[in-house]
Enzyme design. Structure first.
Site, PDB file in Angstrom:
ATOM      1  N   GLN B 259      86.186  50.952 -15.215  1.00  0.00           N
ATOM      2  CA  GLN B 259      86.433  51.045 -13.766  1.00  0.00           C
ATOM      3  C   GLN B 259      85.198  51.536 -13.029  1.00  0.00           C
ATOM      4  O   GLN B 259      84.844  51.032 -11.969  1.00  0.00           O
ATOM      5  CB  GLN B 259      87.599  51.998 -13.444  1.00  0.00           C
ATOM      6  N   HIS B 262      82.593  49.150 -11.584  1.00  0.00           N
ATOM      7  CA  HIS B 262      82.916  48.263 -10.459  1.00  0.00           C
ATOM      8  C   HIS B 262      82.146  48.632  -9.206  1.00  0.00           C
ATOM      9  O   HIS B 262      81.722  47.768  -8.441  1.00  0.00           O
ATOM     10  CB  HIS B 262      84.410  48.348 -10.115  1.00  0.00           C
ATOM     11  N   GLU B 327      96.251  53.305  -9.652  1.00  0.00           N
ATOM     12  CA  GLU B 327      96.263  51.843  -9.663  1.00  0.00           C
ATOM     13  C   GLU B 327      96.485  51.358 -11.109  1.00  0.00           C
ATOM     14  O   GLU B 327      97.366  50.560 -11.368  1.00  0.00           O
ATOM     15  CB  GLU B 327      94.924  51.343  -9.119  1.00  0.00           C
ATOM     16  N   HIS B 328      95.639  51.839 -12.024  1.00  0.00           N
ATOM     17  CA  HIS B 328      95.752  51.491 -13.449  1.00  0.00           C
ATOM     18  C   HIS B 328      96.043  52.757 -14.246  1.00  0.00           C
ATOM     19  O   HIS B 328      95.371  53.765 -14.043  1.00  0.00           O
ATOM     20  CB  HIS B 328      94.435  50.922 -13.977  1.00  0.00           C
ATOM     21  N   ASP B 361      92.763  42.928 -16.482  1.00  0.00           N
ATOM     22  CA  ASP B 361      91.909  42.349 -15.446  1.00  0.00           C
ATOM     23  C   ASP B 361      91.778  40.843 -15.597  1.00  0.00           C
ATOM     24  O   ASP B 361      91.517  40.140 -14.619  1.00  0.00           O
ATOM     25  CB  ASP B 361      90.502  42.958 -15.510  1.00  0.00           C
ATOM     26  N   HIS B 420     127.479  41.065  23.157  1.00  0.00           N
ATOM     27  CA  HIS B 420     127.699  41.034  21.715  1.00  0.00           C
ATOM     28  C   HIS B 420     129.203  41.008  21.425  1.00  0.00           C
ATOM     29  O   HIS B 420     129.678  40.209  20.608  1.00  0.00           O
ATOM     30  CB  HIS B 420     127.089  42.286  21.051  1.00  0.00           C
TER      31      HIS B 420
END
Lengths: 441, 441
Positions: B259, B262, B327-328, B361, B420
């Site tokens: 990670q 990235h 996230e992961h 991934d 209504h």
């Protein structure tokens, strides 16, 4: 006078396009004010919320009185007449029965390579429901927002409802009680949204905020989106009725007016394959408008945004309906099922002559929080899924990693992400060494 | 040096809270520029898109060359080496097989009152996928965005990918081809998002825009949200690894680095129940960083945002994980299933020592577009559902309306929405008259 269009007319295409592009909302520029309110609540917490409530709602609160006490709620609920309580209970029961069926299923399977894959759904831990004060303080909206959250399994469900001048709608409190709301704060506006998103000493933050509100509330929801989840930001309500000549014009007229009476910016459109029937409905609308309680609002909506569109046949009606992508769609025709099959974009469909849209607002079971302003092209009404999220699951065995890992390495290299490849390679090397030792994988 | 925390330390609570609140993104203030670009594309269409592409991407286009021609795509695909083509095809196949299982089911039932209720799912008609240019132009992201759309049944699927200086990544075009993308436009930035949302003479508008992008693309997506649907606006990537002492420290180190490489703003966190193992992993990270190709990026991420947290036991690890809502999440422990059952908030869980996150991934099957920045508390990874929407259905019979209509009338009255109630009453009156005539309902 509403617009009258006929698909046979030479200028139909541009006039229909103009109807689609019609801008019905004056969004006042409140973003700077809202940014200031949010910053203030983040900085000063309860003190800011209390000051802003004093200023906007003319109501003096303390941290201890921000929420209604159980005794206040019980007293308010006691005021509700039996007929209204029974109606609200029936509505809650039917809405719950519908939404329970929306609970999603988990999945888990093993593929031929031996990888176990799947997903799991879990509820949001805490949700906050915003309920407007004043005219738009609808108990039905409390049910429609809170019940899906409760069905999802949300652990902590709270509500903010401003009480300008201290005025409370007992039915709103009863609806909250019936749908499992834990705490009701008597605050509103951007300050309530900020308190729900960021928390104060008294109000714990939530993970998701839903519910309708004015321009300040909408701007605040946009701003806190990302910090918390939000639902769609709703525009003025809309109805499209597709009706053949075999309907009572008065039934269709009251159906159109049931949206028009919401708001001067609401929009009611009739599509019919019989021009004379269209004129009869317009006449019936005018007649009903003579006596309707909310004739000022409904009349303005019908005059400014209403439309009667005559088409060659129902197939053409379905095509135009998909271009409108209506929030509410009534199919008042002989074979509503067949016509429904031709429709792709609509928030909610009401099939047949005996299903007025108002049934869906209160008691049918489906949610009445629906996509407006043509957003049914890409979004759905509120549901149990809005209060849940999905975690994906993957588990490799050594054999599965050996089977698919090399392809991951190749792709990692092609994206110049070396460590991605190494995280696979380190494991495959161990497998190869182990295999070399005669131990197998 | 990453942060080292131990849950036994006196100052653990505030230091862990600070880790959660750490701001990792410098969002540059590009909103005004983006507003100008969108307005320009709305006004001048293709001409604006072409000018902006010339300015930002140093590329001269005409309306005829905005999209790649089939011949250009075929030629680019021919360049892709066989190993990469095979890997991409395997990935596409596995991603498709996973996502096909996400197709939602329609429902229809009749309740005891005779009301027929249900819902129906339909695909979005047109979707646009944004693919960044340059370093972050990942073919895997094309698969992860386009395949769920194709599985959903999206009729028209297009892609925008800037090609600065005319440089194209052939793998991106192959991935588009494999996943059913119809047209690829060589444009990017806010101008591409504006063209997808509003359309130009050459580019038809879409209903939903997904895919990652820089600050301009993110700001443009926020601005067009409502006109079209968008996916989440993703922040920098994150991984949390929960690992016991029975792991190879080097495996965990490369997982953390996968990670970190990235983006300098990425975040890698290890939670372990063995402080010595945590130190061993940190040492292994340092060793790998000596030779890693992207050591500048990965090293900065690990130094500025990395963390090693020692806990008393795995139950405490699960609690902290839910506060991080990663996230992961890798569970490198003896019984990952049991630990997974304690976790509520995570985008994707990778179970066991043989499941490095990088498998997810590329090739595992689940989507790699996942909620970042703690938004797994309230949102999910990209799925087939993001390219579909639900229409609710309701049909009353006269008897069903007679059974539940009066409650709707009561609630309409309590909300002061007379029309209504009238839309129900008009029909009930007919029923009563008919019954009075001896004809029954």
């Amino acid at each position: 006078m509403p617009v009258f269009l006929n698909s046979r007319d030479a200028d139909f295409a541009p006039r229909f396009a103009a109807l689609l592009e019609m801008k019905r909302e004056d969004a006042p520029e409140v973003d700077d004010i809202v940014a200031g309110i949010i910053a203030d609540v983040r900085k000063r917490g309860d003190a800011a919320v209390i000051e802003l409530t004093e200023r906007f709602d003319r109501l003096s609160l303390t941290p201890a009185t921000l929420a209604f006490s159980p005794e206040e709620i019980a007293a308010a609920i006691d005021e509700v007449p039996a007929a209204e309580r029974d109606a609200l209970e029936l509505a809650a029961e039917r809405i719950r029965a519908y939404h329970v069926r929306q609970r999603p299923e988990d999945a888990r399977w093993t593929d031929p390579e031996g990888a176990t894959l799947g997903w799991r759904w879990t509820p949001v831990s805490a949700a906050g429901l915003y309920v407007p004060g004043g005219l738009a303080s609808y108990p039905s909206s409390v049910l429609m927002n809170a019940i899906p959250a409760a069905v999802a399994g949300v652990e902590r469900l709270v509500m903010c409802a401003p009480t300008p001048g201290g005025r409370v709608n007992p039915l709103v409190l009863l609806a909250a009680h019936l749908s499992g709301v834990e705490t009701v704060y008597r605050i509103g506006g951007a300050q309530a949204v900020a308190a729900l998103a960021y928390g104060t000493a008294t109000i714990a933050p939530v993970d998701k905020i839903t519910g309708p509100g004015n321009a300040y509330v909408a701007a605040a929801k946009r701003r806190v989106f990302g910090k918390v989840g939000i639902d769609m930001i709703a525009g003025p309500s809309e109805i499209l009725v597709i009706a053949d000549a075999d309907n009572d014009p008065d039934w269709i007229a009251v159906d159109l007016l049931s949206q028009a009476e919401h708001d001067e910016s609401a929009q009611s459109i009739l599509i019919t394959d019989d021009e004379g029937f269209g004129r009869a409905v317009a006449a019936a609308v005018d007649k009903r408008l003579e006596t309707l309680e909310r004739r000022a609002i409904a009349g303005a909506s019908w005059r400014d945004y209403g439309a009667v569109v005559t088409v060659r046949d129902l197939a053409e009606a379905a095509e135009l309906s998909d271009r409108i992508a209506p929030e509410h769609l009534e199919l008042c025709v002989a074979d509503p099922e067949a016509l429904s099959a031709r429709i792709t974009h609509a928030g909610a469909i009401f099939l047949g002559r005996w299903t007025p849209e108002a049934i869906g607002d209160y008691i049918g079971g489906p949610n009445h929080v629906l996509p407006t302003a043509r957003s049914a092209r890409f979004s759905s009404g509120l549901s149990v899924l809005d209060f849940m999220k999905r975690t994906t699951l993957a588990q490799m065995t050594p054999a599965a990693l050996a089977a698919i890992g090399p392809a991951a390495e190749t792709l990692a290299r092609s994206e110049s992400l070396e460590a991605h490849g190494l995280s696979v390679r380190a494991r495959l090397d161990r497998l190869n060494r182990t295999a070399g030792d005669g131990e197998g994988a």
